[in-house]
Design a protein around this motif. Sequence first.
Motif, PDB file in Angstrom:
ATOM      1  N   VAL A   1      58.018 -17.306 -46.284  1.00  0.00           N
ATOM      2  CA  VAL A   1      59.230 -17.558 -45.504  1.00  0.00           C
ATOM      3  C   VAL A   1      59.028 -17.142 -44.049  1.00  0.00           C
ATOM      4  N   VAL A   2      58.573 -15.917 -43.835  1.00  0.00           N
ATOM      5  CA  VAL A   2      58.421 -15.404 -42.474  1.00  0.00           C
ATOM      6  C   VAL A   2      57.353 -16.169 -41.707  1.00  0.00           C
ATOM      7  N   ASP A   3      56.217 -16.403 -42.336  1.00  0.00           N
ATOM      8  CA  ASP A   3      55.121 -17.084 -41.648  1.00  0.00           C
ATOM      9  C   ASP A   3      55.495 -18.518 -41.292  1.00  0.00           C
ATOM     10  N   ASP A   4      56.147 -19.222 -42.203  1.00  0.00           N
ATOM     11  CA  ASP A   4      56.552 -20.601 -41.910  1.00  0.00           C
ATOM     12  C   ASP A   4      57.625 -20.648 -40.827  1.00  0.00           C
ATOM     13  N   PHE A   5      58.534 -19.680 -40.846  1.00  0.00           N
ATOM     14  CA  PHE A   5      59.568 -19.610 -39.807  1.00  0.00           C
ATOM     15  C   PHE A   5      58.939 -19.393 -38.435  1.00  0.00           C
ATOM     16  N   MET A   6      58.029 -18.455 -38.334  1.00  0.00           N
ATOM     17  CA  MET A   6      57.384 -18.193 -37.050  1.00  0.00           C
ATOM     18  C   MET A   6      56.552 -19.380 -36.580  1.00  0.00           C
ATOM     19  N   ALA A   7      55.888 -20.033 -37.503  1.00  0.00           N
ATOM     20  CA  ALA A   7      55.098 -21.210 -37.136  1.00  0.00           C
ATOM     21  C   ALA A   7      55.994 -22.322 -36.603  1.00  0.00           C
ATOM     22  N   ALA A   8      57.171 -22.493 -37.207  1.00  0.00           N
ATOM     23  CA  ALA A   8      58.106 -23.520 -36.744  1.00  0.00           C
ATOM     24  C   ALA A   8      58.601 -23.214 -35.339  1.00  0.00           C
ATOM     25  N   LEU A   9      58.865 -21.955 -35.060  1.00  0.00           N
ATOM     26  CA  LEU A   9      59.298 -21.570 -33.710  1.00  0.00           C
ATOM     27  C   LEU A   9      58.197 -21.831 -32.692  1.00  0.00           C
ATOM     28  N   ARG A  10      56.976 -21.465 -33.031  1.00  0.00           N
ATOM     29  CA  ARG A  10      55.861 -21.640 -32.091  1.00  0.00           C
ATOM     30  C   ARG A  10      55.559 -23.106 -31.818  1.00  0.00           C
ATOM     31  N   SER A  11      55.764 -23.945 -32.818  1.00  0.00           N
ATOM     32  CA  SER A  11      55.387 -25.358 -32.668  1.00  0.00           C
ATOM     33  C   SER A  11      56.472 -26.198 -32.011  1.00  0.00           C
ATOM     34  N   PHE A  12      57.646 -25.627 -31.802  1.00  0.00           N
ATOM     35  CA  PHE A  12      58.746 -26.392 -31.207  1.00  0.00           C
ATOM     36  C   PHE A  12      58.385 -26.779 -29.769  1.00  0.00           C
ATOM     37  N   ASP A  13      58.707 -28.012 -29.407  1.00  0.00           N
ATOM     38  CA  ASP A  13      58.400 -28.529 -28.068  1.00  0.00           C
ATOM     39  C   ASP A  13      59.444 -28.011 -27.081  1.00  0.00           C
ATOM     40  N   PHE A  14      59.262 -26.768 -26.640  1.00  0.00           N
ATOM     41  CA  PHE A  14      60.227 -26.136 -25.748  1.00  0.00           C
ATOM     42  C   PHE A  14      59.954 -26.574 -24.311  1.00  0.00           C
ATOM     43  N   PRO A  15      61.000 -26.820 -23.527  1.00  0.00           N
ATOM     44  CA  PRO A  15      60.795 -27.215 -22.124  1.00  0.00           C
ATOM     45  C   PRO A  15      59.949 -26.183 -21.372  1.00  0.00           C
ATOM     46  N   GLY A  16      58.880 -26.647 -20.774  1.00  0.00           N
ATOM     47  CA  GLY A  16      58.003 -25.742 -20.041  1.00  0.00           C
ATOM     48  C   GLY A  16      56.860 -25.189 -20.854  1.00  0.00           C
ATOM     49  N   GLY A  17      56.860 -25.468 -22.164  1.00  0.00           N
ATOM     50  CA  GLY A  17      55.753 -25.011 -22.989  1.00  0.00           C
ATOM     51  C   GLY A  17      56.198 -24.166 -24.159  1.00  0.00           C
ATOM     52  N   SER A  18      55.339 -24.043 -25.135  1.00  0.00           N
ATOM     53  CA  SER A  18      55.656 -23.297 -26.349  1.00  0.00           C
ATOM     54  C   SER A  18      55.987 -21.844 -26.017  1.00  0.00           C
ATOM     55  N   LEU A  19      56.868 -21.257 -26.825  1.00  0.00           N
ATOM     56  CA  LEU A  19      57.287 -19.879 -26.594  1.00  0.00           C
ATOM     57  C   LEU A  19      56.353 -18.886 -27.285  1.00  0.00           C
ATOM     58  N   ASP A  20      56.335 -17.690 -26.723  1.00  0.00           N
ATOM     59  CA  ASP A  20      55.570 -16.577 -27.276  1.00  0.00           C
ATOM     60  C   ASP A  20      56.393 -15.948 -28.390  1.00  0.00           C
ATOM     61  N   VAL A  21      55.949 -16.110 -29.622  1.00  0.00           N
ATOM     62  CA  VAL A  21      56.663 -15.596 -30.795  1.00  0.00           C
ATOM     63  C   VAL A  21      55.750 -14.596 -31.495  1.00  0.00           C
ATOM     64  N   ARG A  22      56.196 -13.322 -31.540  1.00  0.00           N
ATOM     65  CA  ARG A  22      55.385 -12.294 -32.186  1.00  0.00           C
ATOM     66  C   ARG A  22      56.255 -11.399 -33.064  1.00  0.00           C
ATOM     67  N   GLU A  23      55.583 -10.652 -33.895  1.00  0.00           N
ATOM     68  CA  GLU A  23      56.263  -9.860 -34.918  1.00  0.00           C
ATOM     69  C   GLU A  23      56.167  -8.367 -34.620  1.00  0.00           C
ATOM     70  N   ASN A  24      57.317  -7.682 -34.644  1.00  0.00           N
ATOM     71  CA  ASN A  24      57.382  -6.223 -34.546  1.00  0.00           C
ATOM     72  C   ASN A  24      56.700  -5.680 -33.298  1.00  0.00           C
ATOM     73  N   VAL A  25      57.021  -6.290 -32.158  1.00  0.00           N
ATOM     74  CA  VAL A  25      56.455  -5.842 -30.879  1.00  0.00           C
ATOM     75  C   VAL A  25      57.509  -5.054 -30.095  1.00  0.00           C
ATOM     76  N   ALA A  26      58.494  -5.761 -29.551  1.00  0.00           N
ATOM     77  CA  ALA A  26      59.563  -5.083 -28.799  1.00  0.00           C
ATOM     78  C   ALA A  26      60.532  -4.369 -29.741  1.00  0.00           C
ATOM     79  N   PHE A  27      60.734  -4.934 -30.914  1.00  0.00           N
ATOM     80  CA  PHE A  27      61.613  -4.371 -31.938  1.00  0.00           C
ATOM     81  C   PHE A  27      60.972  -4.604 -33.298  1.00  0.00           C
ATOM     82  N   GLN A  28      61.373  -3.791 -34.263  1.00  0.00           N
ATOM     83  CA  GLN A  28      60.767  -3.890 -35.585  1.00  0.00           C
ATOM     84  C   GLN A  28      61.737  -4.340 -36.676  1.00  0.00           C
ATOM     85  N   GLY A  29      62.967  -4.635 -36.306  1.00  0.00           N
ATOM     86  CA  GLY A  29      63.938  -5.040 -37.319  1.00  0.00           C
ATOM     87  C   GLY A  29      64.474  -3.867 -38.113  1.00  0.00           C
ATOM     88  N   ARG A  30      64.739  -2.753 -37.426  1.00  0.00           N
ATOM     89  CA  ARG A  30      65.216  -1.543 -38.095  1.00  0.00           C
ATOM     90  C   ARG A  30      66.743  -1.452 -38.130  1.00  0.00           C
TER      91      ARG A  30
END
Length: 284
Positions: free
Chosen positions: A194-223
Amino acid sequence: MDAPAEAMNMNPGPEPLNLAPCAASDWWTQHRGDSPVVATAIHDGHAVRDAVQRLCALDEAERLREEDPFTEFLIRDFSNRIVVHRSRFEVDINRPRAGAVYLRPEQAWGLDVWAEEPPQAVVDASLSMHDEYYEMLKSFLAGIERCHGRFVVLDVHSYNHRRAGRKAEAAPAADAPDINIGTISMDRRKWACVVDDFMAALRSFDFPGGSLDVRENVAFQGRGEQTRFIHEHFPETGCAIAVEFKKFFMEEWTGEPRPEALVALRRMLAATLPVLVEALKAER
């Protein structure tokens, strides 16, 4: 509704977007549909009740800076969604009950929230909202579980990246992804698909200006309390993912939205719906 939201008149489709303000007395709104995917915007709210307003030392702009405006807009395409309309400075739904009312500056980014110490009756009234919310959430998700077995909750937030000032340098990109996915409270191996497919979908989206930087547990960890609560009460059936958008879609010091980015983010989230449904099936 927040002042900036009233001024925003964007449209992801052909019809003008209606952003009617919520009633001042609303705690939250919920929408129930036929889907195993739920989205929440629990820090979208800006309203505070009169008793809190009279005691609060912060002006509206200071409160808005730490709230998550426009997250309600981002999740509108989810048939299951919950939006909290009360400010986190009245009660923070995403904190444990004991810390859900900010009484000390260290609980609130160093801010002195209160002009004078709030009476216990004011604090208790705010905490009762916290209690009611989690009773509602448990019942809401139990209904999703009965209908669909397993489910995903996208716990949508946003975060500041120019804390030093409007014209100051932004936080380094290495520490501040465009989208931070928080997973620390879940059984990551169990929900990997679930998590890996969700992140892959976000990264592959054709966002204006280029794909977005999507990472896990960097700025926040979901606590946050909401994801913890879901994983505690639905350990075998509920996958709660904290989704933190960097506030590149708005000017975080003024609250001014950037409509093109907001519309694109809404479309991006909507595009993950079928991906999440299929990933849930694969987890069975």
